[in-house]
Design a protein around this motif. Structure first.
Motif, short mmCIF file in Angstrom:
data_model
loop_
_atom_site.label_atom_id
_atom_site.label_comp_id
_atom_site.label_asym_id
_atom_site.label_seq_id
_atom_site.Cartn_x
_atom_site.Cartn_y
_atom_site.Cartn_z
N ASP A 1 -1.49 -6.73 -3.57
CA ASP A 1 -2.51 -7.43 -3.94
C ASP A 1 -3.67 -8.00 -3.05
O ASP A 1 -4.72 -7.85 -3.52
N LEU A 2 -3.13 -8.19 -1.99
CA LEU A 2 -4.25 -8.73 -1.19
C LEU A 2 -4.98 -7.53 -0.53
O LEU A 2 -6.21 -7.59 -0.39
N ASP A 3 -4.19 -6.34 -0.31
CA ASP A 3 -5.00 -5.06 0.14
C ASP A 3 -5.96 -4.68 -1.00
O ASP A 3 -7.06 -4.39 -0.81
N LEU B 1 -4.63 -14.51 -0.33
CA LEU B 1 -3.88 -14.85 0.66
C LEU B 1 -2.95 -16.20 0.40
O LEU B 1 -1.56 -16.52 1.05
N ALA B 2 -3.41 -17.18 -0.36
CA ALA B 2 -2.85 -18.35 -0.46
C ALA B 2 -1.47 -18.03 -1.40
O ALA B 2 -0.49 -18.62 -1.33
N ASN B 3 -1.81 -17.00 -2.35
CA ASN B 3 -0.58 -16.51 -3.06
C ASN B 3 0.41 -15.82 -2.13
O ASN B 3 1.84 -16.18 -2.52
N VAL B 4 -0.09 -15.11 -1.38
CA VAL B 4 0.92 -14.48 -0.49
C VAL B 4 1.92 -15.51 0.36
O VAL B 4 3.07 -15.38 0.39
N ASP B 5 1.21 -16.41 0.66
CA ASP B 5 1.83 -17.60 1.60
C ASP B 5 2.82 -18.33 0.45
O ASP B 5 3.74 -18.63 1.16
#
Length: 382
Positions: free
Chosen positions: A210-212, A229-233
């Motif tokens: 999703d970030l890409d 990015l916060a979701n990835v974290d």
């Protein structure tokens, strides 16, 4: 204009990560090239598509868990693009050996370009069953790290979206292990944790895109990108907080991303196509396949037209410089453009006619700048 970096193959590249992990898990013949020194029985590698190391450093407030881990970097390799990097990671080999030399490239004997991400021929032409016509095991014949892990008695599992199950890219880079479909973020976390506890020794690879997607659609380091990015974290923190004993979570990426500010359109600059029989790659890293005897004149035209925000090199020059790795197998060399053109600033060579969606994207990658080449290496141990 940004400095171009040479990938640190054999020392600090994506090609060195899985062999180092296998060595830590006790696989004979493997070496801990990165000095990980992991005394664990279970390892999860979380690949966050599009998470550049420089962007993570710049936006550390959005990712407090990842930013709190010891910081190190790896080089994605060249070109810094998903198809190449995922195959590099999965095989433990540089592109000059595994053969996926870009987003699109030419296979000998084919008039149409081959898309290594989607595993299909591009452009107009007869419908082709690409998996049958271009078996991944032939395009990439080397043993994968999953095959080596399984042979040593380690349970190797990929947790990823369903479209990757049995895909050409998966068979090329990740064959030899099990596959569990991730239907959602929560299912990804559960799938990883279930796989880690499935055997006395496990290696789990999981992929999150999703970030890409956000970076391509909205631009890197935009507000939307920071929210993602916060979701990835949070995903990484959930995995880390629920690891079984004697486990490690390793977070890395396949490339970073830069905003594309200036576009030079191959499809509206007729002089750029003179002497060119095919144009592969992507806006930040192009394979230019030339007509017989035209390489020098094409190089002169492209150099004069593109200016100092691009570097134009011949196939022989990039192989000698080690862009694709210390060794380039002869069958792989045949897939590389007669010229390789990379961007050093914020420009790219687009194709508004042939690649309309890609040409409009605000975020791109592929070149050898720090923003694109450097990816994070963050490790949490339970």
């Amino acid at each position: 204009m940004n400095e171009l970096l040479l990938p640190r193959y054999g020392h600090a590249s994506l090609a060195d990560l899985l062999p180092s992990i296998l060595a830590c898990l006790g696989v004979p013949g493997e070496h801990d090239r990165l000095g990980l020194e992991l005394d664990v029985d279970h390892v999860c590698v979380l690949l966050v598509d599009g998470l550049g190391a420089t962007a993570l450093d710049a936006e550390s407030a959005a990712a407090p868990f990842l930013s709190g881990l010891p910081a190190a970097t790896l080089d994605a390799g060249f070109p810094s693009t998903t198809a190449t990097s995922l195959t590099t990671l999965g095989t433990g080999l540089p592109p000059g050996e595994h053969g996926t030399v870009g987003y699109t490239f030419q296979l000998p004997g084919q008039d149409r370009l081959f898309n290594g991400l989607r595993w299909q021929l591009t452009g107009d032409g007869p419908k082709v069953d690409a998996l049958a016509e271009f078996p991944p095991e032939r395009i990439q014949p080397h043993r994968t790290t999953f095959e080596r892990a399984t042979a040593a008695g380690i349970a190797a599992v990929q947790v990823a979206p369903s479209y990757q199950d049995g895909s050409g890219l998966t068979r090329a880079g990740w064959r030899g292990g099990g596959f569990r479909t991730a239907f959602s973020v929560g299912d990804l976390v559960d799938g990883v944790l279930s796989a880690l506890g499935s055997s006395p020794k496990t290696l789990v690879y999981t992929y999150h895109s999703d970030l890409d997607t956000t970076g391509h659609a909205r631009g890197p380091q935009t507000r939307a990108w920071r929210f993602e990015l916060a979701n990835v974290d949070r995903i990484a923190a959930e995995l880390a907080g629920n690891l079984p004993p004697r486990s490690a979570l390793i977070v890395t990426a396949d490339h970073g991303m830069v905003p594309l500010v200036h576009r030079i359109d191959f499809d509206t600059h007729p002089h750029l196509s003179e002497g060119v029989r095919a144009l592969g790659g992507e806006p930040r890293a192009r394979h230019v396949y030339t007509e017989a005897g035209a390489t020098e004149s094409v190089a002169d035209t492209w150099t004069g037209t593109l200016g100092d925000e691009f570097v134009v090199r011949t196939k022989a020059q990039v192989i000698e410089a080690g862009w694709f790795g210390p060794r380039v197998d002869p069958e792989v060399a045949a897939r590389i453009g007669d010229l390789v053109v990379v961007a050093t600033g914020t420009s790219g060579v687009i194709r508004s006619g042939a690649e309309p969606l890609q040409s409009q994207m605000p975020g791109h990658h592929g070149s050898l700048t720090a923003d694109e080449l450097l990816v994070p290496l963050r490790i949490h141990r339970s």
